[in-house]
Design a protein around this motif. Structure first.
Motif, PDB file in Angstrom:
ATOM      1  N   ILE A  95      96.154 -73.251 -17.905  1.00  0.00           N
ATOM      2  CA  ILE A  95      97.385 -72.451 -18.026  1.00  0.00           C
ATOM      3  C   ILE A  95      97.081 -70.981 -17.722  1.00  0.00           C
ATOM      4  O   ILE A  95      97.818 -70.327 -16.983  1.00  0.00           O
ATOM      5  N   VAL A  96      96.002 -70.476 -18.297  1.00  0.00           N
ATOM      6  CA  VAL A  96      95.618 -69.078 -18.061  1.00  0.00           C
ATOM      7  C   VAL A  96      95.327 -68.866 -16.580  1.00  0.00           C
ATOM      8  O   VAL A  96      95.748 -67.860 -15.995  1.00  0.00           O
ATOM      9  N   ASN A  97      94.644 -69.816 -15.959  1.00  0.00           N
ATOM     10  CA  ASN A  97      94.370 -69.699 -14.521  1.00  0.00           C
ATOM     11  C   ASN A  97      95.656 -69.724 -13.708  1.00  0.00           C
ATOM     12  O   ASN A  97      95.786 -69.003 -12.711  1.00  0.00           O
ATOM     13  N   ARG A 103     101.681 -67.969 -11.200  1.00  0.00           N
ATOM     14  CA  ARG A 103     102.616 -69.072 -11.412  1.00  0.00           C
ATOM     15  C   ARG A 103     103.371 -68.810 -12.719  1.00  0.00           C
ATOM     16  O   ARG A 103     102.770 -68.484 -13.732  1.00  0.00           O
ATOM     17  N   ASN A 104     104.683 -68.922 -12.684  1.00  0.00           N
ATOM     18  CA  ASN A 104     105.483 -68.718 -13.885  1.00  0.00           C
ATOM     19  C   ASN A 104     105.343 -69.923 -14.819  1.00  0.00           C
ATOM     20  O   ASN A 104     105.465 -71.064 -14.393  1.00  0.00           O
ATOM     21  N   ILE A 105     105.091 -69.639 -16.076  1.00  0.00           N
ATOM     22  CA  ILE A 105     104.963 -70.675 -17.097  1.00  0.00           C
ATOM     23  C   ILE A 105     106.098 -70.457 -18.087  1.00  0.00           C
ATOM     24  O   ILE A 105     106.259 -69.365 -18.626  1.00  0.00           O
ATOM     25  N   GLU A 109     106.508 -74.811 -21.802  1.00  0.00           N
ATOM     26  CA  GLU A 109     105.224 -75.256 -21.263  1.00  0.00           C
ATOM     27  C   GLU A 109     104.063 -74.625 -22.040  1.00  0.00           C
ATOM     28  O   GLU A 109     103.069 -75.292 -22.334  1.00  0.00           O
ATOM     29  N   MET A 110     104.231 -73.355 -22.386  1.00  0.00           N
ATOM     30  CA  MET A 110     103.166 -72.655 -23.106  1.00  0.00           C
ATOM     31  C   MET A 110     102.978 -73.232 -24.500  1.00  0.00           C
ATOM     32  O   MET A 110     101.846 -73.468 -24.938  1.00  0.00           O
ATOM     33  N   GLU A 115      99.884 -76.569 -28.270  1.00  0.00           N
ATOM     34  CA  GLU A 115      99.789 -77.717 -29.175  1.00  0.00           C
ATOM     35  C   GLU A 115      98.725 -78.695 -28.697  1.00  0.00           C
ATOM     36  O   GLU A 115      97.911 -79.186 -29.494  1.00  0.00           O
ATOM     37  N   ASN A 116      98.711 -78.986 -27.396  1.00  0.00           N
ATOM     38  CA  ASN A 116      97.730 -79.902 -26.823  1.00  0.00           C
ATOM     39  C   ASN A 116      96.311 -79.341 -26.972  1.00  0.00           C
ATOM     40  O   ASN A 116      95.376 -80.080 -27.281  1.00  0.00           O
ATOM     41  N   SER A 117      96.159 -78.042 -26.780  1.00  0.00           N
ATOM     42  CA  SER A 117      94.846 -77.402 -26.911  1.00  0.00           C
ATOM     43  C   SER A 117      94.312 -77.515 -28.330  1.00  0.00           C
ATOM     44  O   SER A 117      93.134 -77.810 -28.547  1.00  0.00           O
ATOM     45  N   ILE A 118      95.187 -77.281 -29.292  1.00  0.00           N
ATOM     46  CA  ILE A 118      94.787 -77.383 -30.698  1.00  0.00           C
ATOM     47  C   ILE A 118      94.416 -78.829 -31.019  1.00  0.00           C
ATOM     48  O   ILE A 118      93.383 -79.085 -31.654  1.00  0.00           O
ATOM     49  N   ASP A 119      95.225 -79.782 -30.558  1.00  0.00           N
ATOM     50  CA  ASP A 119      94.919 -81.202 -30.797  1.00  0.00           C
ATOM     51  C   ASP A 119      93.563 -81.589 -30.218  1.00  0.00           C
ATOM     52  O   ASP A 119      92.781 -82.304 -30.860  1.00  0.00           O
TER      53      ASP A 119
END
Length: 193
Positions: A95-97, A103-105, A109-110, A115-119
């Motif tokens: 996402i950071v890349n 690219r608009n996020i 999406e963020m 949430e996915n990163s924490i999981d």
């Protein structure tokens, strides 16, 4: 005479070497095990506590080898606490890349990516904990004195991990034995998501 005494004392204090070994605990993830060279307590049958540490970096950067953490590891190890500094998957890296590539996020999406990163990080901490539990006898670890700590994203992860453990979520149940509890959780700037 005092200079010689101080020099001798500094050599004695620095002689308490801390050993480091790296172990793969999951696919491409490793943990670094820091412990004091003196294993007299282990040989005598005394089991020691341990601290699992997760580095910070916003779930997109960071390293368990960051020089800022090394004194923490060494101090704990010199005081009889095994330290396991772990790698974990950095879910926000893509996402950071994308943002860096203009690219608009969307906000949705963020949030979903966070949430996915924490999981993912929670799952990696559970896997590391499971590895430590499986090897506790070999390493002389007291399984009732396993603690977790983290900085920033790592702090969020250790809090979320213990929250999910306490509520026996599906993820916690998949990796931790029934009745397991962390002896303590130290959060260096984090919150439960």
């Amino acid at each position: 005479f005092i200079i010689i005494l101080l020099f001798s004392l500094s050599i004695t204090l620095s002689a308490s070497d801390v050993k480091k070994e790296s172990i793969m605990y999951s696919d491409s993830l490793s943990l670094d095990h820091y412990y004091a060279q003196d294993h007299t307590q282990i040989r005598a049958g005394a089991k020691q506590p341990c601290m699992i540490f997760m580095f910070g970096g916003g779930f997109f950067t960071g390293s368990k080898d960051d020089a800022r953490y090394l004194k923490y590891y060494k101090t704990l190890a010199e005081n009889g606490i095994h330290v396991f500094a772990i790698d974990y998957r950095l879910g926000l890296k893509s996402i950071v890349n994308s943002v860096r590539d203009n690219r608009n996020i969307s906000a949705g999406e963020m949030i979903s990516a966070l949430e996915n990163s924490i999981d993912m990080a929670v799952e990696d901490l559970y896997k590391a904990t499971s590895c430590i539990l499986e090897n506790a006898g070999k390493w002389g670890i007291d399984t009732h004195r396993i603690m977790a700590s983290g900085s920033s994203a790592g702090a969020i992860t250790v809090l979320q991990t213990d929250y999910e453990r306490a509520n026996r979520t599906e993820l916690a149940a998949a990796y931790l034995p029934e009745g397991f509890s962390y002896a303590g959780v130290i959060s260096f700037a984090g919150a439960v998501f």
